[in-house]
Structure formats: C-alpha cells, structure tokens
Design an enzyme around this catalytic site. Structure first.
Site, PDB file in Angstrom:
ATOM      1  N   GLY A  54      48.343  36.074  40.268  1.00  0.00           N
ATOM      2  CA  GLY A  54      48.980  36.840  41.329  1.00  0.00           C
ATOM      3  C   GLY A  54      48.867  36.120  42.652  1.00  0.00           C
ATOM      4  N   GLY A  56      48.363  36.033  46.904  1.00  0.00           N
ATOM      5  CA  GLY A  56      47.449  36.709  47.825  1.00  0.00           C
ATOM      6  C   GLY A  56      46.067  36.104  47.850  1.00  0.00           C
ATOM      7  N   HIS A  57      45.877  34.968  47.148  1.00  0.00           N
ATOM      8  CA  HIS A  57      44.560  34.336  47.071  1.00  0.00           C
ATOM      9  C   HIS A  57      44.556  32.905  47.598  1.00  0.00           C
ATOM     10  CE1 HIS A  57      43.455  37.707  44.555  1.00  0.00           C
ATOM     11  NE2 HIS A  57      44.353  37.397  43.649  1.00  0.00           N
ATOM     12  N   ASP A 110      47.860  38.577  33.466  1.00  0.00           N
ATOM     13  CA  ASP A 110      47.981  37.120  33.332  1.00  0.00           C
ATOM     14  C   ASP A 110      47.881  36.724  31.863  1.00  0.00           C
ATOM     15  OD1 ASP A 110      46.915  38.057  35.827  1.00  0.00           O
ATOM     16  OD2 ASP A 110      46.645  35.992  36.456  1.00  0.00           O
ATOM     17  N   HIS A 219      40.319  41.337  44.084  1.00  0.00           N
ATOM     18  CA  HIS A 219      41.360  42.334  44.336  1.00  0.00           C
ATOM     19  C   HIS A 219      40.729  43.618  44.852  1.00  0.00           C
ATOM     20  CE1 HIS A 219      42.595  39.759  40.929  1.00  0.00           C
ATOM     21  NE2 HIS A 219      43.694  39.650  41.648  1.00  0.00           N
TER      22      HIS A 219
END
Lengths: 332, 207
Positions: A54, A56-57, A110, A219
């Site tokens: 995902g 955002g990291h 994932d 998260h």
C-alpha cells in the site's frame, strides 16, 4: 490534521508523478501506472525482485527500487494492498529470464493479490518464489513468527536479496538469502500521534495528548500498551529490552540498527533515541555495524519511531556492504 | 423465479447509492480496529462496479465477471479483494448455466463463502464478513423469489451483527488486540450488513 494535497482521489498518482520526476532512475509502468520499475529496465540474466504494498509509507516500498535492491514495485492505494493487475505487471517487468522473487510485507491484501498474480502468470512460465517480511515483534509471539507483520526491517531483506541477485545468484539462492535476512531482523515501533488517510475524515486512531502506544503498526494497528509519555531514554530502553528478548536462533555479536522515523518525528528526536539505543547495544556487547537513522519506512504524518535490529553473520554483513543505490539509500 | 441481470444491476446501484451515507460511518468503525479506510475503499470498489455497466451484461455469469474485474481493478485491500474474487468464483461457477434461480442463491453464497475462506484463511467464528455471509446463505435457503430472499437476508444480518458484537475478532488487524474488539462491530461484517440491508430494502419485482 492538515494536508498539502489536491483531490484525495489523486493522492497516490500525483505523488508518484512527482517521485518519478524528481528521480529519473524510477519509471512508472504497468496497469494504471501503478508499478515503479528501474528506468534502465530489467537486467537480462538476473533474478528479478518484485515488491509491492500500500501507499503511504515512503520511502517504502517503491523508493527502494534501484540497483542492488528491488527491481519493481506494485503500488496500492493508501494503506491498501496493490491490486492484482499491478502485481502481475510488477512480476512481469522484474523478470530477466531467471525467475522472480516476490518480497513484501505480511499483510492479507498483499498476499492475496501477489498469490493470484502468480496463478495468472503460471502459464507464462515465469518462475516465482515468495518471501514475506515478518519483523514486527509486537504483532505475534516468537512461536508465531509467520503471523507477524512486515515493517521497517523489510529494507534489510531488500538489501540482502538485492545484493545476492546482483552477484548472479539463482532464484533459489536469492530466495534463501531473503528468508535468512527476514529471519535475522526484529523491529518494534512506538506511536506518539496518529496519521489521517487522505480520504478519511478522522485520524486512523485516537491517542490522548499525553499518551504513547508501544508496539504500534505502520497502519496504526494496535500495539502492546498505551500509557503516559515518558522520556526518550526510557522508551529506547524498553524497545531494546523487547528486541533483545526476542533474538533470532543464530544471533551473533554484531547487528545493524535502524532507528526509523514514522513520518512526523524530527531527526533530532531520532538521534536522541539512537544515542540511547547505541549505549544499550554497547552495554549488551553487540557491535553496531552500518547504523541507519532517518525516515526509511513511514506512516504518512504519524509521529513516532521504530527500532530494528538486523543480526549479522559474515554472509549478511557482506551483502549489506555490497553496492546499492536508490533514491533513499546508497551503499558504495 | 429467475434471478436476473437486471436485479443484480439494480442491487449494485442501490449499494452504490447507500455508500454515500455509509462511507464515513464505516471509516469510523474501522478506525477503532483498523486504519479507518474501509468505507472509502468500499465506496471506490462499489462505485467502480456500478460504472462497469452491469445492466448491459449478457448473463448472470457475465455480470458477476464484470463486477469482479471492476472490483479487482479498484483495490488490493483484503476485504475488497476477497469480495471481488468471490464474484469471479460465482462467474465461473454459473458460466454454463442456462438460468439462475432465486433458489440457487443460498448455494451460490455458500460457494462464495468457501472461496473467501480458502483465499483469506479466515474461519467461521472469527468475526469477519464471512460470518455474516454464512448467516445470509443459510437464511435464504428455500426462498424462491426476491421478496422472500430479501426478507430472510435482512433478518439474518440484523441477528448476526448482534450475535458477534460481544465476541473478539480473530482475523485482520483487530486480531492483534482481540479483547479490545469485544463490544465493537467488525468493519467488514458491518459493511456487509449495511449493504445487504440496502440491497434488500424493497422487494425486487422487475424481471
């Protein structure tokens, strides 16, 4: 929680546009532009390494596409796994004819999408193996390591596997090295304040002004405890204690350590944390090799940090020293 | 009675309309146990499904396939992927069928449940969307038309959400802090319940 964005629906794609414009070594490709690959293309005859996850990291996952690291990365929406099409493309684009290692964090979405992508590609004759990052000690006990989440320590697996592939190792060997690197890595995080997803009205979790959460995930997954904020040294002590209480089977006397910022914690605070972590490792007679301090794996604007130990033997140390270059990590 | 492409497309349309009001409610439920994006993810997935022109499909198998592909392109999240891949399974299962009847709904939902269990590794009782799906699959058994199935499904989801509220989550991000999840609704289950009620709100008489 203010954000410097346009339309939340365009958050990922606009960030990827900027990333590739800033770093020409990275190119967008694949379904809906959700694969980042090395701009120079695949190296023929080299085992490919495809990752994904995902968004955002950053710098994880896609920022580690580069020489001596990973070859391609499929990118999902913020905190969502990459979709099947982008996983298929990431594997295809990583294939240099000697097979592809799928190396990513242990998260349900994932896993499902990379697994389904493998099923789709079976007919194309691309051999695939899988190694999952499982370094977060707060997400499962030592007897259930396979259930643990992958967090900041995944970059050590990228480094070791990438170096092995660059040396010309075959798929089985690169896979063995990646699994060995994962098994040698332990991480724990601490959260001071949450982040907010671009599409959400509220932060991803609530934490009182004077509270911290030990063991938080990238998260915002619940951790081990919540309590009052305490001095950095006390937090560092507990993190090191927990990491040293969870040693891999063949831990030796040398480690690399990563003190990682989760997004909004200043470097100054990371160095304050590192200072104490280093003292504790020295006291434990662990030799620290190639320490890393900075924002390597974030959770957007989450405040907090993680500490990772990469337990080294001669083989892993050699792989850690091998040349590598991506926009966010360079070893020469 | 026959289960038609029109009825499925109408259900998708209702679900898409319902998401406008549900998005932030589901995000808020998810923020208590996960990362707060279940509503936004489902709004995007169901929006993509509604935009895939399900009403233009030539068969029930085709409409399931369209919806699956639209969903798979819209997300890689666990819940969204499970949802979409189960629709793909239904599309394959019904490919050779000349017609699908409301009487078949129970076994089709049960097949979707089994496919999701195999793909996602969750079990019944883990307090996930599967428990709600299982309850609806059982409840609509023997129902022969849209009205009966809708009534049975509404009753089943009302029952299942209460039944599981006091139990701990054993799957997904919430499993790491299972005791904290007691008293809270699982976001995936809550989404399934709310969407089932939206889809089954009124009897579907059109054919």
């Amino acid at each position: 929680m203010k954000k410097l964005i346009n339309d939340p629906a365009h958050y990922v794609d606009e960030a990827l546009d900027g990333l590739t414009l800033a770093f020409p070594s990275l190119a967008r490709d694949g379904a809906a532009g959700r694969v980042i690959r090395r701009a120079e293309g695949v190296t023929s005859g080299k085992v490919g390494i495809a990752s994904g996850g995902g968004f955002g990291h950053l710098p994880l996952f896609t920022g580690y596409v580069g020489r001596g690291l990973i070859d391609t990365c499929s990118i999902g929406n913020v905190f969502e796994g990459p979709n099947i099409d982008s996983c298929v493309d990431a594997i295809r684009l990583a294939d240099g004819g000697r097979g592809v290692l799928r190396l990513y964090g242990n998260y349900g979405g994932d896993r499902m999408n990379f697994d389904m992508a493998g099923e789709v590609l079976e007919d194309e004759g691309i051999r695939c193996t899988t190694v999952l990052g499982t370094d977060d000690i707060a997400s499962g006990g030592p007897d259930e390591i396979g259930r643990r989440r992958g967090v900041a320590g995944l970059i050590y697996a990228y480094k070791a596997a990438g170096a092995s592939a660059d040396r010309g190792a075959d798929l089985e060997e690169v896979t063995r090295v990646a699994a060995k690197a994962v098994a040698a890595t332990r991480t724990i995080g601490v959260g001071l304040a949450p982040c907010r997803l671009p599409s959400a009205a509220k932060p991803s979790f609530e934490l009182a002004e004077d509270e911290i959460e030990m063991g938080i995930g990238i998260h915002g997954e619940p951790g081990i405890w919540r309590d009052r904020l305490r001095p950095a040294d006390a937090i560092a002590d507990e993190m090191v204690d927990r990491l040293l209480a969870d040693l891999p089977a063949h831990a030796g006397s040398e480690v690399s350590v990563l003190v990682n910022g989760l997004g909004a914690t200043p470097l100054e605070e990371l160095f304050i944390l590192y200072r104490r972590v280093r003292k504790r490792l020295d006291d434990a007679r662990l030799n620290v090799f190639q320490p890393l301090v900075g924002n390597y794996v974030t959770s957007m604007e989450m405040q907090g940090a993680s500490v990772s130990l990469f337990h080294l033997d001669e083989e892993l140390k050699t792989l850690l020293c091998a040349p590598a270059e991506c926009p966010f990590w360079r070893v020469s | 009675m026959e289960l038609t492409v029109f009825q499925i497309a109408e259900g998708v349309s209702r679900a898409a309309r319902a998401m406008a009001g549900l998005e932030q409610e589901l995000n808020a439920a998810d923020a208590k146990l996960g990362d707060g994006d279940t509503g936004s993810m489902l709004a995007r997935v169901i929006g993509a499904m509604a935009a895939s022109e399900p009403q233009a499909a030539g068969s029930v198998s085709d409409v399931f396939g369209r919806l699956a592909r639209a969903g798979m392109s819209a997300t890689g999240s666990s819940l969204g992927t499970l949802f979409a891949s189960s629709l793909l399974g239904l599309s394959k299962q019904t490919r050779e069928w000349e017609r699908v009847d409301w009487e078949d709904l129970s076994s089709l939902l049960a097949a979707a449940r089994d496919g999701m269990m195999a793909r996602g590794n969750a079990k019944l009782g883990d307090k996930t969307v599967l428990d709600a799906l299982d309850a609806v699959a059982a409840a609509v058994a023997g129902e022969v038309d849209a009205e009966g199935a809708a009534r049975a499904a509404r009753e089943a989801v009302d029952r299942v959400i209460l039944e599981f509220r006091g139990r701990p989550c054993r799957m997904g991000r919430a499993k790491f802090f299972a005791e904290k999840s007691v008293g809270l609704d699982d976001p995936g289950m809550l989404a399934f319940v709310a969407l089932t009620k939206a889809v089954a709100e009124l009897p579907q008489n059109a054919t």
